[in-house]
Write a protein that holds these residues in place. Sequence first.
Motif, PDB file in Angstrom:
ATOM      1  N   PRO A   1      -3.532  -8.305   4.026  1.00 51.14           N
ATOM      2  CA  PRO A   1      -4.613  -7.490   4.611  1.00 51.14           C
ATOM      3  C   PRO A   1      -4.732  -6.113   3.974  1.00 51.14           C
ATOM      4  CG  PRO A   1      -3.361  -8.606   6.331  1.00 51.14           C
ATOM      5  CD  PRO A   1      -2.627  -8.838   5.057  1.00 51.14           C
ATOM      6  N   ILE A   2      -3.601  -5.500   3.628  1.00 53.02           N
ATOM      7  CA  ILE A   2      -3.644  -4.167   3.010  1.00 53.02           C
ATOM      8  C   ILE A   2      -4.346  -4.231   1.667  1.00 53.02           C
ATOM      9  CG2 ILE A   2      -2.254  -2.323   2.009  1.00 53.02           C
ATOM     10  CD1 ILE A   2      -0.152  -2.871   4.151  1.00 53.02           C
ATOM     11  N   THR A   3      -3.954  -5.202   0.838  1.00 49.80           N
ATOM     12  CA  THR A   3      -4.525  -5.277  -0.498  1.00 49.80           C
ATOM     13  C   THR A   3      -5.978  -5.729  -0.461  1.00 49.80           C
ATOM     14  OG1 THR A   3      -3.482  -7.453  -0.714  1.00 49.80           O
ATOM     15  CG2 THR A   3      -2.348  -5.591  -1.711  1.00 49.80           C
ATOM     16  N   VAL A  16      -2.298   4.793  -3.979  1.00 46.37           N
ATOM     17  CA  VAL A  16      -1.652   3.497  -3.804  1.00 46.37           C
ATOM     18  C   VAL A  16      -0.203   3.524  -4.303  1.00 46.37           C
ATOM     19  CG1 VAL A  16      -1.896   1.007  -4.144  1.00 46.37           C
ATOM     20  CG2 VAL A  16      -3.922   2.471  -4.253  1.00 46.37           C
ATOM     21  N   PRO A  17       0.722   4.091  -3.526  1.00 50.68           N
ATOM     22  CA  PRO A  17       2.132   3.953  -3.879  1.00 50.68           C
ATOM     23  C   PRO A  17       2.620   2.583  -3.408  1.00 50.68           C
ATOM     24  CG  PRO A  17       1.901   5.328  -1.940  1.00 50.68           C
ATOM     25  CD  PRO A  17       0.511   4.949  -2.355  1.00 50.68           C
ATOM     26  N   ALA A  18       3.094   1.760  -4.327  1.00 50.94           N
ATOM     27  CA  ALA A  18       3.559   0.415  -3.978  1.00 50.94           C
ATOM     28  C   ALA A  18       4.794   0.090  -4.798  1.00 50.94           C
ATOM     29  CB  ALA A  18       2.461  -0.615  -4.233  1.00 50.94           C
ATOM     30  N   GLY A  19       5.563  -0.882  -4.327  1.00 53.35           N
ATOM     31  CA  GLY A  19       6.830  -1.226  -4.954  1.00 53.35           C
ATOM     32  C   GLY A  19       6.673  -1.801  -6.355  1.00 53.35           C
ATOM     33  N   ARG A  20       7.769  -1.798  -7.104  1.00 52.68           N
ATOM     34  CA  ARG A  20       7.791  -2.353  -8.454  1.00 52.68           C
ATOM     35  C   ARG A  20       7.395  -3.823  -8.438  1.00 52.68           C
ATOM     36  NH1 ARG A  20       7.499   1.468 -12.243  1.00 52.68           N
ATOM     37  NH2 ARG A  20       9.048   3.110 -11.928  1.00 52.68           N
ATOM     38  N   ARG A  21       6.633  -4.231  -9.440  1.00 53.80           N
ATOM     39  CA  ARG A  21       6.239  -5.617  -9.661  1.00 53.80           C
ATOM     40  C   ARG A  21       5.519  -6.214  -8.463  1.00 53.80           C
ATOM     41  NH1 ARG A  21       5.711  -5.139 -14.257  1.00 53.80           N
ATOM     42  NH2 ARG A  21       5.371  -7.383 -14.356  1.00 53.80           N
ATOM     43  N   SER A  22       4.784  -5.373  -7.729  1.00 51.13           N
ATOM     44  CA  SER A  22       4.110  -5.866  -6.525  1.00 51.13           C
ATOM     45  C   SER A  22       2.612  -6.054  -6.707  1.00 51.13           C
ATOM     46  CB  SER A  22       4.367  -4.904  -5.348  1.00 51.13           C
ATOM     47  OG  SER A  22       3.768  -3.640  -5.595  1.00 51.13           O
ATOM     48  N   GLY A  23       2.119  -5.956  -7.943  1.00 49.01           N
ATOM     49  CA  GLY A  23       0.738  -6.320  -8.212  1.00 49.01           C
ATOM     50  C   GLY A  23      -0.281  -5.210  -8.177  1.00 49.01           C
ATOM     51  N   SER A 176       8.866  -6.571  -1.498  1.00 45.34           N
ATOM     52  CA  SER A 176       9.276  -7.776  -0.775  1.00 45.34           C
ATOM     53  C   SER A 176       8.098  -8.586  -0.263  1.00 45.34           C
ATOM     54  CB  SER A 176      10.194  -7.407   0.397  1.00 45.34           C
ATOM     55  OG  SER A 176       9.533  -6.533   1.297  1.00 45.34           O
ATOM     56  N   GLU A 177       6.921  -7.960  -0.190  1.00 40.97           N
ATOM     57  CA  GLU A 177       5.733  -8.698   0.236  1.00 40.97           C
ATOM     58  C   GLU A 177       5.184  -9.577  -0.876  1.00 40.97           C
ATOM     59  OE1 GLU A 177       2.835  -6.325   2.427  1.00 40.97           O
ATOM     60  OE2 GLU A 177       4.355  -4.773   2.684  1.00 40.97           O
ATOM     61  N   ILE A 178       5.675  -9.367  -2.101  1.00 35.26           N
ATOM     62  CA  ILE A 178       5.183 -10.120  -3.250  1.00 35.26           C
ATOM     63  C   ILE A 178       6.307 -10.900  -3.934  1.00 35.26           C
ATOM     64  CG2 ILE A 178       3.989  -9.948  -5.470  1.00 35.26           C
ATOM     65  CD1 ILE A 178       2.267  -9.112  -3.098  1.00 35.26           C
ATOM     66  N   LEU A 179       7.441 -10.235  -4.173  1.00 33.04           N
ATOM     67  CA  LEU A 179       8.534 -10.856  -4.921  1.00 33.04           C
ATOM     68  C   LEU A 179       9.356 -11.798  -4.037  1.00 33.04           C
ATOM     69  CD1 LEU A 179       9.835  -7.793  -6.990  1.00 33.04           C
ATOM     70  CD2 LEU A 179       8.126  -9.511  -7.628  1.00 33.04           C
ATOM     71  N   GLN A 198      12.952   3.856  -3.088  1.00 33.13           N
ATOM     72  CA  GLN A 198      11.892   4.424  -3.920  1.00 33.13           C
ATOM     73  C   GLN A 198      11.212   3.367  -4.767  1.00 33.13           C
ATOM     74  OE1 GLN A 198      12.213   8.321  -6.102  1.00 33.13           O
ATOM     75  NE2 GLN A 198      12.400   6.970  -7.884  1.00 33.13           N
ATOM     76  N   GLU A 199      11.995   2.562  -5.475  1.00 36.32           N
ATOM     77  CA  GLU A 199      11.436   1.644  -6.454  1.00 36.32           C
ATOM     78  C   GLU A 199      10.833   0.391  -5.825  1.00 36.32           C
ATOM     79  OE1 GLU A 199      11.224   2.428  -9.689  1.00 36.32           O
ATOM     80  OE2 GLU A 199      12.081   4.360  -9.116  1.00 36.32           O
ATOM     81  N   TYR A 200      11.421  -0.115  -4.755  1.00 40.95           N
ATOM     82  CA  TYR A 200      10.991  -1.395  -4.205  1.00 40.95           C
ATOM     83  C   TYR A 200      10.316  -1.292  -2.841  1.00 40.95           C
ATOM     84  CZ  TYR A 200      13.307  -3.794  -8.023  1.00 40.95           C
ATOM     85  OH  TYR A 200      13.657  -4.240  -9.271  1.00 40.95           O
ATOM     86  N   GLU A 201      10.443  -0.122  -2.203  1.00 36.60           N
ATOM     87  CA  GLU A 201       9.780   0.049  -0.910  1.00 36.60           C
ATOM     88  C   GLU A 201       8.758   1.175  -0.939  1.00 36.60           C
ATOM     89  OE1 GLU A 201      12.891   0.455   1.982  1.00 36.60           O
ATOM     90  OE2 GLU A 201      13.286  -1.713   1.980  1.00 36.60           O
TER      91      GLU A 201
END
Length: 226
Positions: A1-3, A16-23, A176-179, A198-201
Amino acid sequence: PITDSLHRDPFRFKVVPAGRRSGKTERAKRHVVTEAIKPDNAGSRFFCAAPTSLQAKKIYWNDLKLLIPPMFIEKVMVSEQYIKLTTGTEIHVVGLDKPARIEGQPWNGGIVDEIADIKATAWQENIRPLFDTIGMEDSWCWLIGVPDGLNHYYDLAEYARTSGDPEWGFYTWKSSEILSEKAIASAKRQLDPRAFRQEYEASFEIASGRVYADYCNDNHTDREFD
């Protein structure tokens, strides 16, 4: 829903601050291409920017050429790093190691990637004024990246999150919502808690480099130890 709301909401400026490798960068690329090929946007100018020219090229150049349907491409200007569409629309790939290079002409929309790593003054002095051109009040910009301490990106994120400014939106999600759970568990084992947050959350954390990473006012004490 967020994206989904990230693409749909009408805010001009989206942080848009988002975690690493999250698209987040993949969504940004697709958003620029989608906007560029709309018939109503014929003759428009869009940019995809990163802290340096080489970084911007690595992140965006090849993927943009693949994402744009061939029928829309009129010419690809390799040395200038922009693609001109048959509609007259242009998509530029820009490095912000010299922020003034983005000035000079108005833009209809753009992406600033890894914004935490650009010069602290670049947004206010070089980028934001580009969106004030008369007749282009609908121009837009996404400010995306992973947090890096409480710097200028934190200030922009807090403004978007708390100011109530009707032109600004704030969006965040965790890796974690993507990976996969396996990838997240591996990162947790290897990183200290502050770095993981910082990096993943996508958490804005205190500056790193301390002997004890969690030292702060909350754990000060006047107790004496023998």
